[in-house]
Design a protein around this motif. Structure first.
Motif, PDB file in Angstrom:
ATOM      1  N   PHE A   1       0.835  -1.199   0.000  1.00 19.52           N
ATOM      2  CA  PHE A   1       0.000   0.000   0.000  1.00 19.52           C
ATOM      3  C   PHE A   1       0.869   1.249   0.000  1.00 19.52           C
ATOM      4  O   PHE A   1       1.883   1.321   0.708  1.00 19.52           O
ATOM      5  N   PHE A   2       0.467   2.253  -0.786  1.00 23.32           N
ATOM      6  CA  PHE A   2       1.133   3.562  -0.821  1.00 23.32           C
ATOM      7  C   PHE A   2       0.075   4.644  -0.607  1.00 23.32           C
ATOM      8  O   PHE A   2      -0.952   4.666  -1.306  1.00 23.32           O
ATOM      9  N   GLU A   3       0.337   5.541   0.331  1.00 22.55           N
ATOM     10  CA  GLU A   3      -0.559   6.685   0.479  1.00 22.55           C
ATOM     11  C   GLU A   3      -0.415   7.629  -0.707  1.00 22.55           C
ATOM     12  O   GLU A   3       0.576   7.636  -1.430  1.00 22.55           O
TER      13      GLU A   3
ATOM     14  N   TRP B   1      -0.042   6.790 -10.175  1.00 27.50           N
ATOM     15  CA  TRP B   1      -1.397   7.167  -9.766  1.00 27.50           C
ATOM     16  C   TRP B   1      -1.476   7.558  -8.299  1.00 27.50           C
ATOM     17  O   TRP B   1      -2.504   8.080  -7.863  1.00 27.50           O
ATOM     18  N   ASN B   2      -0.419   7.317  -7.521  1.00 23.75           N
ATOM     19  CA  ASN B   2      -0.479   7.755  -6.128  1.00 23.75           C
ATOM     20  C   ASN B   2      -0.276   9.260  -6.004  1.00 23.75           C
ATOM     21  O   ASN B   2      -0.291   9.802  -4.899  1.00 23.75           O
ATOM     22  N   LYS B   3      -0.153   9.940  -7.127  1.00 22.91           N
ATOM     23  CA  LYS B   3      -0.161  11.399  -7.096  1.00 22.91           C
ATOM     24  C   LYS B   3      -1.546  11.932  -6.735  1.00 22.91           C
ATOM     25  O   LYS B   3      -1.668  13.063  -6.251  1.00 22.91           O
ATOM     26  N   VAL B   4      -2.584  11.108  -6.969  1.00 16.48           N
ATOM     27  CA  VAL B   4      -3.953  11.582  -6.737  1.00 16.48           C
ATOM     28  C   VAL B   4      -4.800  10.600  -5.929  1.00 16.48           C
ATOM     29  O   VAL B   4      -5.949  10.896  -5.591  1.00 16.48           O
ATOM     30  N   SER B   5      -4.249   9.407  -5.619  1.00 19.47           N
ATOM     31  CA  SER B   5      -5.047   8.395  -4.921  1.00 19.47           C
ATOM     32  C   SER B   5      -4.151   7.560  -4.024  1.00 19.47           C
ATOM     33  O   SER B   5      -2.985   7.308  -4.338  1.00 19.47           O
ATOM     34  N   ASN B   6      -4.694   7.119  -2.895  1.00 17.23           N
ATOM     35  CA  ASN B   6      -4.050   6.059  -2.128  1.00 17.23           C
ATOM     36  C   ASN B   6      -4.151   4.780  -2.961  1.00 17.23           C
ATOM     37  O   ASN B   6      -5.198   4.490  -3.534  1.00 17.23           O
ATOM     38  N   MET B   7      -3.060   4.003  -3.023  1.00 19.88           N
ATOM     39  CA  MET B   7      -3.015   2.845  -3.925  1.00 19.88           C
ATOM     40  C   MET B   7      -2.708   1.569  -3.154  1.00 19.88           C
ATOM     41  O   MET B   7      -1.760   1.510  -2.364  1.00 19.88           O
TER      42      MET B   7
END
Length: 454
Positions: free
Chosen positions: A74-76, A126-132
């Motif tokens: 998981f990445f915030e 995509w973790n620029k705009v969403s938790n992944m």
């Protein structure tokens, strides 16, 4: 070449999530949560700092009993993790790891040229705009290990739901976030099935069980295999008459067309009877006699322009002892598992359609994005556009129309059609793994979609 592709309800009542999950320390910086939702289930994880040191990360395992261990990472979000959505990513196969998406496509991670160092995916993460959240399923895929007891997409859906509930039990700060299910390739099976399962579980909850609700907002599938009955009809077109020209000699194009009526008939029988025997028969005939002709093109199944697909040089890096120790991986990495692939094919799962799940999601207010790189053969854009156009759902009249130019940064990078909660995007000059080929356009598409602007 890569492979192409228990409920929470107890006595009719959902077990309530504990007010706060009790985490206990383990060896080597490991933290462990014994689930209060499921007997003999636990979550063990570390907090690495790899690829993106600016965000909180968790990686580790969902442990089921004594011999099933499913890896996740998981990445915030880099933007506003307390408010940004949570997106789950699944790669396909069946039997291929979601680390492909994390390291080659839309995730925060890339490796340098000699695969000795992890670097941030500055252009397209995509973790620029969403938790992944990336996870490997079933067992024996990626860093997951143990007994593989999953032989079909629908069996896997139950596991994925349990995983999400236990993840939210360990990290309740993300539970109320908008939730999006995304995937690729065989994710065209996984994502509609898994998300529709979440939808049905949400509906079964009592009003007092809101803590256990997953805030499902949308799904997205890239170059997916969702409705093989329709999509198999467009394999010859992609190989022999696409915008990139023919890549097959005429004799093989003819063989594809000659086999199509029997492929269609066998597939229709499979859909009618839903028997393993009929579905395996259809699956094998279509694969051997239509899809299999493409081997004579000497081109990648994932890119008609080239004999090669996206490189997998990240494997060397993540399979080092140092990297595995850092992320808590207990076994060497397997990008795609042959045994898992064979297990799914043994039940005829590959030929089955999940378009009805997509319709059910749309009819219940869950938005859907289907996108496709237009140079992919195996799950090509023609077939994806065809099944989407034929989809019977409440908003179908609003979706009906034609493709229009899709622009990013003032440049036409594809085509778009949307309406009724459904969007279809054709991405120019992209193979099977769209974010690898077009990272900027991919990120823009994803950002617009989660913000309901596509």
């Amino acid at each position: 070449m890569r492979n192409i592709f228990g409920s929470l309800l107890v006595g009719g009542t959902l077990l309530m999530q504990a007010a706060s999950a009790a985490l206990t320390p383990g060896p080597g910086g490991l933290k462990v949560l014994q689930s209060s939702l499921y007997e003999n289930h636990s979550l063990s994880f570390k907090q690495p700092k790899l690829c993106d040191e600016t965000v909180t990360q968790y990686s580790g395992y969902l442990n089921v009993g004594t011999n099933e261990h499913y890896f996740f990472w998981f990445f915030e979000s880099r933007n506003n993790p307390a408010k940004d959505p949570l997106t789950v990513w699944l790669n396909g196969g069946p039997g291929c790891s979601s680390m492909i998406g994390l390291w080659e496509e839309l995730g925060p991670c890339r490796v340098n040229d000699d695969a000795t160092k992890a670097v941030y995916n500055e252009q397209g993460s995509w973790n620029k705009v969403s938790n992944m959240l990336f996870f490997d399923q079933p067992a024996q895929v990626g860093f997951s290990y143990g007994s593989n007891k999953v032989f079909s997409t629908d069996q896997a859906a139950n596991f994925s739901y349990k995983f999400l509930q236990i993840f939210f039990e360990a990290f309740p700060q993300y539970r109320q976030h908008d939730f999006h299910f995304f995937g690729e390739s065989y994710g065209g099976h996984y994502v509609p099935s898994f998300a529709d399962y979440v939808l049905k579980q949400n509906k079964a909850l009592k009003p007092t069980d809101k803590l256990n609700r997953i805030n499902l907002k949308s799904i997205g599938v890239g170059n997916g295999m969702t409705d093989p009955l329709i999509q198999n009809k467009y394999l010859e077109k992609m190989a022999c008459n696409s915008s990139y020209g023919s890549v097959l000699p005429e004799q093989y194009c003819k063989a594809m067309n000659d086999a199509l009526p029997r492929c269609t008939k066998l597939t229709e029988t499979c859909y009618k009877t839903n028997s393993k025997r009929d579905c395996v028969k259809a699956q094998n005939f279509c694969a051997d006699n239509i899809e299999g002709q493409y081997q004579f093109s000497n081109k990648s199944y994932y890119d008609v322009r080239s004999p090669d697909s996206a490189p997998s040089n990240y494997i060397q890096f993540i399979n080092t002892t140092a990297t595995r120790d850092l992320i808590g991986a207990k076994v060497p990495y397997t990008e795609c598992s042959g045994p898992v692939f064979d297990n799914f094919l043994s039940t005829g799962d590959r030929i089955k359609s999940f378009s009805s799940n997509v319709a059910d999601l749309l009819n219940n207010g869950v938005r859907v994005l289907i996108y496709a790189g237009d140079a992919d053969f195996i799950c090509n854009w023609y077939g994806n556009y065809a099944w989407v156009s034929a989809l019977n759902f409440k908003g179908a009249k609003k979706f009906a129309g034609s493709l229009a130019a899709w622009n990013v940064g003032g440049k036409e990078v594809g085509q778009l059609q949307s309406g009724g909660g459904l969007a279809f995007v054709r991405v120019y000059e992209a193979g099977h793994e769209v974010p690898w080929y077009q990272p900027v356009a991919s990120l823009a598409m994803f950002t617009d979609h989660v913000n309901n602007k596509l």
